[in-house]
Every structure is written in C-alpha cells, then in structure tokens.
Design an enzyme around this catalytic site. Structure first.
Site, PDB file in Angstrom:
ATOM      1  N   HIS A  25       0.835  -1.203   0.000  1.00 35.68           N
ATOM      2  CA  HIS A  25       0.000   0.000   0.000  1.00 35.68           C
ATOM      3  C   HIS A  25       0.870   1.254   0.000  1.00 35.68           C
ATOM      4  O   HIS A  25       1.431   1.638   1.028  1.00 35.68           O
ATOM      5  CB  HIS A  25      -0.961  -0.024   1.190  1.00 35.68           C
ATOM      6  CG  HIS A  25      -1.980  -1.104   1.080  1.00 35.68           C
ATOM      7  ND1 HIS A  25      -1.772  -2.374   1.568  1.00 35.68           N
ATOM      8  CD2 HIS A  25      -3.201  -1.116   0.494  1.00 35.68           C
ATOM      9  CE1 HIS A  25      -2.837  -3.115   1.306  1.00 35.68           C
ATOM     10  NE2 HIS A  25      -3.720  -2.376   0.647  1.00 35.68           N
ATOM     11  N   CYS A  67     -12.634  -5.237   6.794  1.00 37.03           N
ATOM     12  CA  CYS A  67     -12.063  -5.426   5.460  1.00 37.03           C
ATOM     13  C   CYS A  67     -10.735  -6.149   5.624  1.00 37.03           C
ATOM     14  O   CYS A  67     -10.165  -6.171   6.708  1.00 37.03           O
ATOM     15  CB  CYS A  67     -11.818  -4.090   4.773  1.00 37.03           C
ATOM     16  SG  CYS A  67     -13.303  -3.126   4.498  1.00 37.03           S
ATOM     17  N   GLU A 116      -8.145  -2.236  -5.609  1.00 32.59           N
ATOM     18  CA  GLU A 116      -8.561  -3.580  -5.217  1.00 32.59           C
ATOM     19  C   GLU A 116      -9.704  -4.149  -6.046  1.00 32.59           C
ATOM     20  O   GLU A 116     -10.641  -3.441  -6.394  1.00 32.59           O
ATOM     21  CB  GLU A 116      -9.007  -3.572  -3.749  1.00 32.59           C
ATOM     22  CG  GLU A 116      -7.911  -3.162  -2.794  1.00 32.59           C
ATOM     23  CD  GLU A 116      -8.327  -3.141  -1.340  1.00 32.59           C
ATOM     24  OE1 GLU A 116      -7.448  -3.347  -0.491  1.00 32.59           O
ATOM     25  OE2 GLU A 116      -9.519  -2.921  -1.041  1.00 32.59           O
TER      26      GLU A 116
END
Length: 182
Positions: A25, A67, A116
C-alpha cells in the site's frame, strides 16, 4: 498474527504473485485482491467501525464492519471469518456475497492508494465484540437506513469503498435483507 500478504492481480483479475501487505500500500499500489464485509447483530443493526489511527490507509475513518485480504490458499469467505475474529473477536454466520464484482481505486489524503478487486460480503453475529485496538478505535451498532442516509448526505465522512458499495442499488437491496430478524 503472522505477516499478511496481498495477492497481486493483472488487469483481468488473474493472480500474478504476492507482496507483503504494508509494503503493497503506497502511492502506486498495484491491483490486488481484498474483501469487504458488513456485519449485522441479532437486532438487525449494522456494525460501523472507525479505523485505528495506526492504519496506513484512511486512519481514523468510519467504514463498514471489517475489510482485509485473503491469503494464498484461503477463500474470501475464510478470510472474512478470520478477520472478524482478529479485528472484532466475534464468530459469524457463513458470509454471503452481496456485491461479488466490486472493484475500486481511491487515494487517501496522505497519498496512499487502494487499488482492489474487492468482493463484498455480509454476515451476522450474536457474539459480544472484543475489539482489537490495533485495528478499530471506535464502533457503533446502527440502523442500516440511518447509515445509508448518512452516506448519501455526507459521503466524505466514510471510507470511499463503503460509499461506493452502499450506493450500488443491488448491494443496498441485499444489505437490507440482513436487517430482517431471523
């Protein structure tokens, strides 16, 4: 918890490798597999969580329940169960797919990108929450209709993935089914 990885994907959604989650990320995040889940209690209320300030992307932002990223050899459903245990300390009903083809790209205020393929699930729990403070700094059980009104009125107050999921008509319909008591 051992080091997590993300499963990297090509433009067609085919796995091409893995990368350590934190390193993955960045401002140039590669497309990878994730999941998003909305959790409801026995009263039909939705669990909304506020991401811990230590999170790399969207720290302190209100979002849907949990998540994460499936690991190699793990199904999305297994990953949802694992993360609900880890982040929330709860057991859940088998996760149900509510938005299987959700895909998004968004950049947080610090320049960190989420990129994503992120199937969306919903599940129920009757367990008491045991929040992992490294993941969640606050939470609230809410009526889904009130949350959806809040998203419609102030989308900037929620994570972009939650807003995008909640504004999908079919996903809203499927989420509403979870407010019905069983």
């Amino acid at each position: 918890m051992q080091t997590e990885h993300v499963i990297l994907l090509n433009a067609q959604g085919v796995p091409t490798g893995t990368l350590e989650k934190y390193a993955a990320h960045t401002a140039d995040t590669l497309l990878h597999l994730a999941f998003s889940s909305w959790l409801f209690n026995a009263k039909g209320q939705l669990l909304v969580t506020r991401r811990a300030l230590s999170k790399k992307a969207w720290p302190g932002v209100w979002t849907n329940s949990v998540c994460g990223h499936p690991q190699l050899g793990e199904s999305n459903e297994e990953a949802v169960i694992r993360r609900c245990r880890y982040e929330l300390g709860v057991e859940i009903t088998p996760p149900e797919s509510i938005y299987p083809d959700f895909r998004y790209r968004a950049t947080d205020p610090n320049g960190i990108v989420e990129n994503e393929v992120c199937p969306v699930f919903a599940a129920r729990t009757t367990s008491a929450l045991q929040i992992n403070d490294d993941e969640v700094m606050d939470y609230q059980w809410c009526d889904l209709a009130a949350v959806l009104r809040g998203i419609d009125a102030t989308p900037w107050a929620f994570s972009p993935w939650m807003v995008m999921q909640a504004t999908n008509r079919e996903a809203r319909k499927r989420l509403s089914a979870f407010t019905q008591l069983k």
